[in-house]
Design a protein around this motif. Structure first.
Motif, PDB file in Angstrom:
ATOM      1  N   ASN A   7       0.794  -1.236   0.000  1.00 52.67           N
ATOM      2  CA  ASN A   7       0.000   0.000   0.000  1.00 52.67           C
ATOM      3  C   ASN A   7       0.822   1.279   0.000  1.00 52.67           C
ATOM      4  O   ASN A   7       0.315   2.321  -0.374  1.00 52.67           O
ATOM      5  CB  ASN A   7      -0.962   0.004   1.184  1.00 52.67           C
ATOM      6  N   GLY A   8       2.065   1.230   0.418  1.00 53.33           N
ATOM      7  CA  GLY A   8       2.883   2.436   0.481  1.00 53.33           C
ATOM      8  C   GLY A   8       3.976   2.445  -0.568  1.00 53.33           C
ATOM      9  O   GLY A   8       4.003   1.610  -1.470  1.00 53.33           O
ATOM     10  N   GLU A  58       9.830  -2.186   0.770  1.00 55.51           N
ATOM     11  CA  GLU A  58       8.774  -1.334   1.296  1.00 55.51           C
ATOM     12  C   GLU A  58       9.358  -0.345   2.303  1.00 55.51           C
ATOM     13  O   GLU A  58      10.171  -0.705   3.150  1.00 55.51           O
ATOM     14  CB  GLU A  58       7.711  -2.215   1.955  1.00 55.51           C
ATOM     15  N   LYS A  91       9.318   2.376   5.492  1.00 55.65           N
ATOM     16  CA  LYS A  91       8.787   2.272   6.851  1.00 55.65           C
ATOM     17  C   LYS A  91       7.357   2.802   6.908  1.00 55.65           C
ATOM     18  O   LYS A  91       6.954   3.636   6.095  1.00 55.65           O
ATOM     19  CB  LYS A  91       9.677   3.052   7.820  1.00 55.65           C
ATOM     20  N   TYR A  92       6.617   2.349   7.892  1.00 48.90           N
ATOM     21  CA  TYR A  92       5.179   2.607   8.026  1.00 48.90           C
ATOM     22  C   TYR A  92       4.791   4.077   7.838  1.00 48.90           C
ATOM     23  O   TYR A  92       3.857   4.395   7.132  1.00 48.90           O
ATOM     24  CB  TYR A  92       4.692   2.089   9.386  1.00 48.90           C
ATOM     25  N   LYS A  93       5.495   4.992   8.455  1.00 48.08           N
ATOM     26  CA  LYS A  93       5.115   6.414   8.406  1.00 48.08           C
ATOM     27  C   LYS A  93       5.622   7.114   7.151  1.00 48.08           C
ATOM     28  O   LYS A  93       5.273   8.258   6.899  1.00 48.08           O
ATOM     29  CB  LYS A  93       5.615   7.122   9.654  1.00 48.08           C
ATOM     30  N   HIS A  94       6.420   6.439   6.375  1.00 50.12           N
ATOM     31  CA  HIS A  94       6.957   7.020   5.137  1.00 50.12           C
ATOM     32  C   HIS A  94       5.867   6.954   4.077  1.00 50.12           C
ATOM     33  O   HIS A  94       5.440   5.875   3.682  1.00 50.12           O
ATOM     34  CB  HIS A  94       8.197   6.219   4.712  1.00 50.12           C
ATOM     35  N   LYS A  95       5.409   8.088   3.572  1.00 56.94           N
ATOM     36  CA  LYS A  95       4.243   8.124   2.692  1.00 56.94           C
ATOM     37  C   LYS A  95       4.556   8.433   1.230  1.00 56.94           C
ATOM     38  O   LYS A  95       3.692   8.301   0.374  1.00 56.94           O
ATOM     39  CB  LYS A  95       3.240   9.172   3.197  1.00 56.94           C
TER      40      LYS A  95
END
Length: 190
Positions: A119-120, A128, A130-134
């Motif tokens: 998704n990112g 992929e 990191k989670y907060k990297h948009k």
């Protein structure tokens, strides 16, 4: 009846990317417009439009590359011209990650190094973020943030990603990016 030429844009154009684009396009019966390759792309937007219009069939895959130039480079000017062309429908954009210091662009999804949908964004190697990297940081992607209507699929460096996208193995990741664009745009290839 609308008779616009369908186009997929790839934001990379170096030799390795050209080979991956050619192989992936062949895999899916798309027309790779190889003259748009280069690092940077050495054509004007108007020239690219004429080449697209002369293509023997569509969807046509074109490459745009700024060679790391910040601001509005040649590749981004080509994208801008295509967006203004009434005879072309852009099905989607493969936004290629690079080690470029830019704000980047949000992607609808990415294809990671394993060929899986995430998704990112991904990095240059296809991993992929990191989670907060948009945002996906890459050459020739900055203009895309002004066009949220475009389908943008992120991926790592075409033809590379530790060999996972090599032409000898079918350019698997590039092919997956093109497939996702075709499916999500409702385009049927015969």
């Amino acid at each position: 009846m609308e008779n616009k030429t369908k186009v997929i844009i790839v934001t990379d154009g170096d030799h390795t990317a050209q080979e991956a684009v050619k192989r992936a396009a062949t895999n899916l019966n798309l027309y790779p417009l190889m003259i748009t390759g280069g690092n940077p792309t050495n054509l004007s937007g108007e020239q690219v439009v004429r080449y697209i219009q002369d293509a023997p069939f569509d969807p046509v895959v074109i490459m745009t590359d700024d060679k790391g130039k910040t601001g509005m480079g040649k590749g981004e000017k080509i994208i801008d011209t295509l967006l203004d062309c009434n005879d072309i429908t852009i099905l989607g954009v493969v936004a290629v990650a690079s080690n470029t210091n830019v704000r980047g662009v949000e992607v609808d999804l990415s294809v990671n190094i394993e060929g899986k949908i995430v998704n990112g964004p991904v990095d240059k190697d296809g991993f992929e973020e990191k989670y907060k990297h948009k945002r996906l940081e890459g050459d020739t992607v900055e203009i895309l943030k002004y066009h949220p209507e475009l389908l943008v699929i992120g991926c790592g460096d075409l033809g590379k990603m530790y060999g996972m996208d090599e032409v000898d193995y079918g350019a698997m990741i590039t092919t997956k990016c093109f497939k996702e664009i075709l499916e999500r745009s409702g385009t049927i290839i015969v």
